[in-house]
Design a protein around this motif. Structure first.
Motif, PDB file in Angstrom:
ATOM      1  N   TYR A 163      30.732  16.672  -5.151  1.00 19.42           N
ATOM      2  CA  TYR A 163      30.940  15.812  -3.987  1.00 19.42           C
ATOM      3  C   TYR A 163      31.610  16.573  -2.839  1.00 19.42           C
ATOM      4  O   TYR A 163      31.114  16.571  -1.708  1.00 19.42           O
ATOM      5  N   GLU A 164      32.730  17.228  -3.129  1.00 17.74           N
ATOM      6  CA  GLU A 164      33.472  17.914  -2.063  1.00 17.74           C
ATOM      7  C   GLU A 164      32.649  19.019  -1.428  1.00 17.74           C
ATOM      8  O   GLU A 164      32.574  19.130  -0.198  1.00 17.74           O
ATOM      9  N   ARG A 168      29.689  17.641   0.611  1.00 17.77           N
ATOM     10  CA  ARG A 168      30.190  17.052   1.870  1.00 17.77           C
ATOM     11  C   ARG A 168      30.508  18.134   2.883  1.00 17.77           C
ATOM     12  O   ARG A 168      30.119  18.049   4.050  1.00 17.77           O
ATOM     13  N   ARG A 169      31.209  19.169   2.437  1.00 18.29           N
ATOM     14  CA  ARG A 169      31.601  20.239   3.364  1.00 18.29           C
ATOM     15  C   ARG A 169      30.383  21.002   3.886  1.00 18.29           C
ATOM     16  O   ARG A 169      30.347  21.408   5.052  1.00 18.29           O
ATOM     17  N   LEU A 198      27.303  19.771   4.258  1.00 20.19           N
ATOM     18  CA  LEU A 198      26.635  18.895   5.213  1.00 20.19           C
ATOM     19  C   LEU A 198      27.392  18.862   6.537  1.00 20.19           C
ATOM     20  O   LEU A 198      26.788  18.900   7.626  1.00 20.19           O
ATOM     21  N   GLU A 199      28.699  18.791   6.467  1.00 22.00           N
ATOM     22  CA  GLU A 199      29.509  18.790   7.690  1.00 22.00           C
ATOM     23  C   GLU A 199      29.359  20.095   8.464  1.00 22.00           C
ATOM     24  O   GLU A 199      29.520  20.118   9.686  1.00 22.00           O
ATOM     25  N   THR A 202      26.716  13.449  -8.431  1.00 21.63           N
ATOM     26  CA  THR A 202      28.160  13.282  -8.263  1.00 21.63           C
ATOM     27  C   THR A 202      28.698  12.635  -9.537  1.00 21.63           C
ATOM     28  O   THR A 202      27.934  12.389 -10.475  1.00 21.63           O
ATOM     29  N   GLU A 234      30.779   8.183  -4.296  1.00 19.87           N
ATOM     30  CA  GLU A 234      30.628   9.530  -3.745  1.00 19.87           C
ATOM     31  C   GLU A 234      29.175   9.800  -3.359  1.00 19.87           C
ATOM     32  O   GLU A 234      28.897  10.367  -2.299  1.00 19.87           O
ATOM     33  N   GLU A 282      28.167   7.972  -0.182  1.00 19.77           N
ATOM     34  CA  GLU A 282      28.786   8.591   1.004  1.00 19.77           C
ATOM     35  C   GLU A 282      28.018   9.837   1.437  1.00 19.77           C
ATOM     36  O   GLU A 282      27.784  10.051   2.627  1.00 19.77           O
ATOM     37  N   LEU A 283      27.615  10.673   0.471  1.00 17.17           N
ATOM     38  CA  LEU A 283      26.865  11.886   0.803  1.00 17.17           C
ATOM     39  C   LEU A 283      25.496  11.554   1.397  1.00 17.17           C
ATOM     40  O   LEU A 283      25.042  12.201   2.346  1.00 17.17           O
ATOM     41  N   LEU A 323      26.012  10.514   4.932  1.00 16.43           N
ATOM     42  CA  LEU A 323      26.369  11.661   5.769  1.00 16.43           C
ATOM     43  C   LEU A 323      25.146  12.499   6.099  1.00 16.43           C
ATOM     44  O   LEU A 323      24.942  12.895   7.255  1.00 16.43           O
TER      45      LEU A 323
END
Length: 351
Positions: free
Chosen positions: A77-78, A81-82, A84-85, A97, A102, A105-106, A109
């Protein structure tokens, strides 16, 4: 050629066996960077790929298009996310995940950034699973009534040197192999109305689950089919990988798809007879044809994990549909969560 510049988040077993070989032989991809925190194990095989020492360094590389999150389960997950950001397309190893929250949320995003988010459900391209799909599509068993999928393993001791067995960063059989057999069942029959499961730790000194049996009840595409999914680390004598029973016949298949073994031995995708299974492992089809009993081996289709990356290219560069879209794999995580709840509460859990 506009190749997809790709980076691996790790170079453990998953990176060495399931990702780097397919990326490196596919002309539509460039294996640009590999994360190795202290070693340089990838240097000999992939000298043109730069080695970075951290995930931050990987996602900070200018011009990198795609990041493969093949790190321990608890980091998916972390890291996704990073990435994608940071504006990268992302492939996440299974399990997607550890929670539905989680996963959702992904997915949101990725959609907000217009980025591809795929889950590496490579066993959709196992030869035995492709063969099962063909048998069902041809109606060789008549009206299907029962489907059993078992992933046998045998290791009667606990390895203390791997996160998969310590529970430190995830692990456990239900998230590991359950993510595959659940996904395959959902591909065939759709999401079920409910789940009934028994999950346990059977080995001495075990710290994570090493056994599960999961029943998916009343799947959307075939509510009458009884679905049983099973795996264990204590299957010294193998059970069949697939058992299918219909009103006009049965199909029983032993053995595992040969691609992982070939990759572990260092063979590259695309070598002659890639993914083909020895005839001695073909499943047995037992049915009737023209009033006569037929009991014979049914030829296994070749497995083709390379199709996963072919589809990633077709989606990113050509806009074709994404075959292992994270949006649909959220359902797999939902079913794993439900299976755990069912096992804890010892009851049927509705989806």
């Amino acid at each position: 050629m506009d190749r997809i510049r790709t980076g691996l988040a790790a170079y453990g077993m998953s990176g060495r066996v399931f990702h780097a070989p397919f990326i490196s032989v596919n002309p539509h991809f460039e294996l640009t960077a590999i994360t190795e925190r202290s070693k340089e194990l990838s240097r000999g095989k992939y000298p043109d790929a730069c080695i970075v020492r951290s995930f931050d360094a990987l996602i900070g590389l200018e011009g990198l298009d795609l990041v493969v999150i093949n790190t321990p389960d608890g980091t998916h997950y972390e890291y996704a996310r990073r990435a994608l950001e940071a504006g990268k397309h992302v492939i996440v190893e299974k399990p997607f995940t550890t929670t539905v929250a989680e996963a959702e949320e992904l997915v949101a995003l990725a959609a907000s950034r217009g980025l591809t988010l795929s889950v590496y459900q490579n066993r959709r391209w196992d030869g035995d699973f492709l063969t099962v799909k063909e048998i069902l599509s041809k109606g060789l068993l008549g009206h299907l009534v029962e489907f059993e999928s078992t992933f046998p393993r045998y290791r009667n001791f606990v390895r203390p040197d791997t996160w998969k067995e310590t529970g430190k960063d995830g692990g456990g059989l239900t998230y590991n192999l359950g993510a595959h057999v659940i996904d395959q069942a959902v591909q065939l029959f759709g999401m079920p109305e409910a789940v009934f499961a028994d999950i346990a730790t059977l080995r001495k000194d075990g710290k994570v689950d090493d056994y599960f049996i999961i029943h998916l009840l009343r799947p959307s595409k075939a509510p009458e089919v009884r679905i049983t999914l099973k795996s264990s680390y204590l299957m010294c004598a193998n059970e069949p990988r697939f058992v299918l029973h219909g009103r006009e016949g049965s199909y029983v298949k032993y053995g595992l798809d040969p691609q992982e073994a070939a990759l572990t031995e260092g063979l590259l995708p695309g070598t002659p007879h890639w993914g083909e299974e020895d005839k001695s492992f073909w499943g047995l089809l037992h049915t009737e044809r023209d009033g006569k009993v037929v009991r014979e081996p049914y030829p296994s289709l070749p497995g083709d994990y390379a199709a996963f990356y072919d589809n990633i290219y077709q989606h990113i560069r050509c806009g074709k549909p994404l075959q292992s879209d994270a949006r649909e794999v959220v359902g797999v995580i939902r079913l794993i969560e439900a299976a755990w709840e069912s096992s804890r509460m010892q009851r049927v859990v509705r989806i």
